[in-house]
Design a protein around this motif. Structure first.
Motif, PDB file in Angstrom:
ATOM      1  N   LEU A 121       0.837  -1.202   0.000  1.00 48.97           N
ATOM      2  CA  LEU A 121       0.000   0.000   0.000  1.00 48.97           C
ATOM      3  C   LEU A 121       0.872   1.252   0.000  1.00 48.97           C
ATOM      4  O   LEU A 121       0.553   2.254  -0.652  1.00 48.97           O
ATOM      5  CB  LEU A 121      -0.905   0.023   1.239  1.00 48.97           C
ATOM      6  CG  LEU A 121      -1.740   1.297   1.434  1.00 48.97           C
ATOM      7  CD1 LEU A 121      -2.927   1.309   0.493  1.00 48.97           C
ATOM      8  CD2 LEU A 121      -2.210   1.448   2.868  1.00 48.97           C
ATOM      9  N   THR A 147       3.558   1.991  -1.351  1.00 46.98           N
ATOM     10  CA  THR A 147       4.170   2.481  -2.584  1.00 46.98           C
ATOM     11  C   THR A 147       3.283   3.547  -3.226  1.00 46.98           C
ATOM     12  O   THR A 147       3.738   4.342  -4.033  1.00 46.98           O
ATOM     13  CB  THR A 147       4.376   1.336  -3.598  1.00 46.98           C
ATOM     14  OG1 THR A 147       3.106   0.744  -3.847  1.00 46.98           O
ATOM     15  CG2 THR A 147       5.331   0.288  -3.068  1.00 46.98           C
ATOM     16  N   LYS A 148       1.980   3.525  -2.842  1.00 46.16           N
ATOM     17  CA  LYS A 148       1.035   4.487  -3.423  1.00 46.16           C
ATOM     18  C   LYS A 148       0.546   5.519  -2.416  1.00 46.16           C
ATOM     19  O   LYS A 148       0.203   6.628  -2.769  1.00 46.16           O
ATOM     20  CB  LYS A 148      -0.191   3.730  -3.985  1.00 46.16           C
ATOM     21  CG  LYS A 148       0.144   2.800  -5.130  1.00 46.16           C
ATOM     22  CD  LYS A 148       0.074   3.562  -6.461  1.00 46.16           C
ATOM     23  CE  LYS A 148       0.722   2.787  -7.596  1.00 46.16           C
ATOM     24  NZ  LYS A 148       0.202   1.435  -7.765  1.00 46.16           N
ATOM     25  N   VAL A 149       0.492   5.109  -1.147  1.00 46.17           N
ATOM     26  CA  VAL A 149      -0.025   5.996  -0.106  1.00 46.17           C
ATOM     27  C   VAL A 149       1.081   6.204   0.918  1.00 46.17           C
ATOM     28  O   VAL A 149       1.733   5.244   1.322  1.00 46.17           O
ATOM     29  CB  VAL A 149      -1.255   5.348   0.577  1.00 46.17           C
ATOM     30  CG1 VAL A 149      -1.776   6.253   1.693  1.00 46.17           C
ATOM     31  CG2 VAL A 149      -2.351   5.074  -0.437  1.00 46.17           C
ATOM     32  N   ASP A 201      -9.426   5.866  -3.765  1.00 48.62           N
ATOM     33  CA  ASP A 201      -8.133   5.404  -3.277  1.00 48.62           C
ATOM     34  C   ASP A 201      -7.487   6.373  -2.295  1.00 48.62           C
ATOM     35  O   ASP A 201      -6.289   6.626  -2.326  1.00 48.62           O
ATOM     36  CB  ASP A 201      -7.174   5.124  -4.449  1.00 48.62           C
ATOM     37  CG  ASP A 201      -7.369   3.704  -4.972  1.00 48.62           C
ATOM     38  OD1 ASP A 201      -7.960   2.893  -4.222  1.00 48.62           O
ATOM     39  OD2 ASP A 201      -6.953   3.415  -6.096  1.00 48.62           O
ATOM     40  N   TYR A 207      -6.791   6.690   1.640  1.00 49.84           N
ATOM     41  CA  TYR A 207      -6.836   5.825   2.815  1.00 49.84           C
ATOM     42  C   TYR A 207      -6.173   6.476   4.024  1.00 49.84           C
ATOM     43  O   TYR A 207      -4.984   6.332   4.246  1.00 49.84           O
ATOM     44  CB  TYR A 207      -6.166   4.486   2.515  1.00 49.84           C
ATOM     45  CG  TYR A 207      -6.813   3.745   1.373  1.00 49.84           C
ATOM     46  CD1 TYR A 207      -8.035   3.108   1.553  1.00 49.84           C
ATOM     47  CD2 TYR A 207      -6.228   3.715   0.107  1.00 49.84           C
ATOM     48  CE1 TYR A 207      -8.654   2.446   0.507  1.00 49.84           C
ATOM     49  CE2 TYR A 207      -6.842   3.056  -0.942  1.00 49.84           C
ATOM     50  CZ  TYR A 207      -8.055   2.426  -0.738  1.00 49.84           C
ATOM     51  OH  TYR A 207      -8.670   1.778  -1.769  1.00 49.84           O
ATOM     52  N   SER A 249      -6.158  -5.324  -4.643  1.00 48.33           N
ATOM     53  CA  SER A 249      -6.391  -3.913  -4.959  1.00 48.33           C
ATOM     54  C   SER A 249      -5.816  -3.074  -3.820  1.00 48.33           C
ATOM     55  O   SER A 249      -5.449  -3.602  -2.767  1.00 48.33           O
ATOM     56  CB  SER A 249      -7.885  -3.636  -5.087  1.00 48.33           C
ATOM     57  OG  SER A 249      -8.507  -3.850  -3.831  1.00 48.33           O
ATOM     58  N   LEU A 250      -5.733  -1.769  -4.013  1.00 51.75           N
ATOM     59  CA  LEU A 250      -5.242  -0.916  -2.940  1.00 51.75           C
ATOM     60  C   LEU A 250      -6.141  -0.993  -1.712  1.00 51.75           C
ATOM     61  O   LEU A 250      -5.679  -0.951  -0.584  1.00 51.75           O
ATOM     62  CB  LEU A 250      -5.168   0.542  -3.433  1.00 51.75           C
ATOM     63  CG  LEU A 250      -3.859   1.013  -4.057  1.00 51.75           C
ATOM     64  CD1 LEU A 250      -3.884   2.522  -4.173  1.00 51.75           C
ATOM     65  CD2 LEU A 250      -2.645   0.559  -3.258  1.00 51.75           C
ATOM     66  N   ARG A 269      -5.262  -4.019   0.256  1.00 52.51           N
ATOM     67  CA  ARG A 269      -3.995  -3.801   0.976  1.00 52.51           C
ATOM     68  C   ARG A 269      -4.203  -2.860   2.159  1.00 52.51           C
ATOM     69  O   ARG A 269      -3.635  -3.065   3.235  1.00 52.51           O
ATOM     70  CB  ARG A 269      -2.953  -3.223   0.023  1.00 52.51           C
ATOM     71  CG  ARG A 269      -2.655  -4.153  -1.157  1.00 52.51           C
ATOM     72  CD  ARG A 269      -1.338  -3.827  -1.807  1.00 52.51           C
ATOM     73  NE  ARG A 269      -1.088  -4.643  -2.990  1.00 52.51           N
ATOM     74  CZ  ARG A 269      -0.825  -5.942  -2.962  1.00 52.51           C
ATOM     75  NH1 ARG A 269      -0.800  -6.579  -1.790  1.00 52.51           N
ATOM     76  NH2 ARG A 269      -0.610  -6.615  -4.066  1.00 52.51           N
TER      77      ARG A 269
END
Lengths: 290, 282
Positions: A39, A41-43, A59, A61, A254-255, A258
């Motif tokens: 997670l 890597t994106k958030v 997306d 979080y 999916s995100l 995660r």
């Protein structure tokens, strides 16, 4: 080739059995972290821990409101359970005649054995309605209701660990206190409680671990409103209840999926730390009196 | 205030705390009993649900609970008792035993929903070719992992309770370690091990969160271990959360409570026998 030695062989098989507990614990870490950590890597980690918006469709979080709600129900539960449980532990170890022990001990064992979903169903009607009427709220499904039912659920563990700690205090301490003319109560709160304090703290810590990880009883009574909890008389959503409610709609890997695993990592790591801490305290409490 | 007055007031408070706890227990049990007793009957336990649970019985859930408990204990009982034998008879109190014990304590503290996430990732997705995905087998194995620490702990305590003198007599007569384990250690710790197993059955039958992602809510008789099914707890959650039928929900709750009371009664009997054994040994 050596002689056939059944004893060694059985020993090796049993050794394999005994490392199962370690392997399972490592597997849990591996699978939970493996599913959750990507997670980040994106958030951003800080956005996750301190963000207050949780919008899976976009997306976004931020889990701060779940974390705060989880700590509030835990704190509320301890606020009720610690005084009551500690009193009961003192009662059982110092005051209770045999007949009373024979009633209270089995009652506590039974309380510990009742499934969490049963507490949830009980609280769903009784505690929620009581909160609704007492505080004249729009809904009784509140952080307070979750705290109350959790306090009942952590009582057994607080009682049994503190009782062990108090009973481990040597008789000499008590006799010394009585010899100086102290009453039972003076002996309890000036001598026994300070002497047993580490064990009592261990019990409270274990109770805290149970409360923060509990799901079923909480999800039924807390209202599950994903808003920042401003007090005990409003609905909320905890880490565990969010996982339970949203996992059904999350697509694998999916995100969102995660992020829900990351919600699980928070109480998992917290509880592991508490577990190590409490076993340290318990063994120190026993060493002191040996 | 006089110190004797304080003493008396404090004692009244301590007595009250015990009374409050008894009252809480009675309130929970009494409430479930009063609400559920109307639904309970033999046909409620043995019939299929009708009309989306509004009528009929809860037989599939009872069967599902039975199956997951059997799977959980078939894994946890041999592994847990084996661990206890190894720690008490093959190892001194060394670093190895400490590592196992710490891991077992940590495992015991892991929140139930985390077991649910773990079971989902491992059994439902990673090993789905072997477990059938969300199946009773997956649910049972997850519960087996969860109750393992209870069995290790209780069996170990039971085995350490076997008198040292009896073991030494056995070795003194020339018995091997394995013979001593079979003839002295295991028979001497049976009541303790049994207590641990029954406690674990109670935990496995009452848990919801670890298996909630692995059960199907359709009320059918499970076709095999690899097929899907539901249990008393997951059905109860579904019925209570969705508010489908409170009558059936409370009937299910009472069934669950009666199972727990029965198991609790059995452990009590074992414990009595255990303390009688100990007294005889002294």
């Amino acid at each position: 080739m050596g002689r056939f030695e059944p004893e060694k062989m059985v020993g090796r098989v049993l050794m394999l059995f005994s490392i199962t507990a370690v392997v399972v614990l490592l597997l849990i870490m591996l699978f939970i972290f493996n599913a959750g950590l990507p997670l980040f890597t994106k958030v951003g980690v800080l956005d996750f821990l301190f963000g207050t918006r949780w919008v899976p469709s976009k997306d976004v979080y931020g889990a701060f409101q779940f974390i705060v709600a989880a700590f509030m129900v835990t704190f509320g539960a301890l606020l009720i359970a610690v005084p009551l449980g500690l009193s009961c532990a003192i009662f059982l170890s110092e005051i209770a005649p045999r007949w009373a022990k024979n009633i209270v001990r089995p009652a506590i064992e039974l309380l510990a054995g009742i499934p969490s979903i049963i507490y949830g169903v009980f609280a769903l009607v009784i505690i929620v309605n009581a909160a609704h009427i007492t505080f004249n709220l729009a809904t009784g499904e509140t952080i307070l209701a979750a705290s109350i039912i959790l306090s009942i659920m952590v009582l057994p563990i607080i009682i049994s660990i503190s009782q062990d700690a108090i009973e481990a205090v040597p008789r000499l301490y008590r006799e010394g206190s009585y010899a100086m003319g102290a009453t039972d109560w003076q002996t309890i709160h000036r001598v026994l409680l300070p002497a047993a304090s580490q064990g009592i703290v261990a019990g409270v810590i274990l109770g805290m671990g149970r409360a923060i990880g509990e799901t079923m009883a909480v999800v039924l009574v807390i209202g599950n409103v994903e808003k920042f909890p401003t007090g005990f008389l409003v609905p909320g959503e905890t880490l565990t209840s969010a996982i339970l409610l949203e996992m059904g709609e999350a697509v694998v890997n999916s995100l969102h999926y995660r992020a829900l695993f990351c919600l699980g990592i928070v109480p998992f790591v917290f509880v592991l730390v508490l577990s190590v801490l409490s076993s340290r305290l318990i063994s120190r409490n026993h060493e002191r009196f040996e | 205030m006089n110190k004797h007055t304080t003493d008396r007031l404090a004692k009244i408070w301590l007595w009250m705390s015990a009374v409050v706890i008894i009252l809480i227990l009675l309130a929970v049990l009494g409430y479930i009993f009063i609400k559920g007793v109307g639904a309970l009957s033999v046909s409620f336990l043995l019939d299929m649900p009708q009309n989306n649970w509004r009528e009929g019985g809860i037989f599939p859930a009872i069967l599902g609970s039975l199956i997951v408990v059997v799977v959980a204990l078939s894994f946890a009982a041999p592994v847990g008792v084996g661990t206890a034998i190894y720690l008490t008879e093959f190892r001194k109190d060394d670093w190895f035993s400490r590592v196992i014990r710490t891991a077992s304590d940590a495992l015991n503290a892991v929140p139930s929903i985390v077991f649910g996430l773990f079971g989902l990732a491992l059994f439902v997705f990673y090993l789905k070719d072997y477990t059938g995905g969300p199946s009773l087998l997956s649910a049972g194995l997850t519960l087996g992992f969860m109750v393992l620490p209870t069995i290790i702990r209780t069996s170990e305590v039971a085995m350490r309770g076997v008198p040292y003198a009896e073991k030494m007599e056995s070795y003194g007569m020339g018995a091997s370690k394995l013979q001593t384990i079979r003839n002295i250690v295991l028979p001497g710790s049976v009541p303790g091990i049994a207590t641990g197993i029954i406690l674990s059955i109670g935990r496995a039958v009452g848990e919801t969160a670890p298996i909630i992602f692995m059960v199907a809510l359709n009320p059918t008789i499970p076709s095999s271990l690899f097929g899907s099914g539901n249990t008393l707890t997951t059905q109860l959650y579904y019925l209570a959360m969705e508010g489908i039928s409170l009558k059936v929900a409370f009937g299910t709750a009472l069934t669950l409570v009666l199972i727990i009371l029965l198991l609790n009664h059995i452990t009590r009997v074992f414990k009595k026998r255990l303390s009688r054994n100990l007294r005889r040994n002294c």
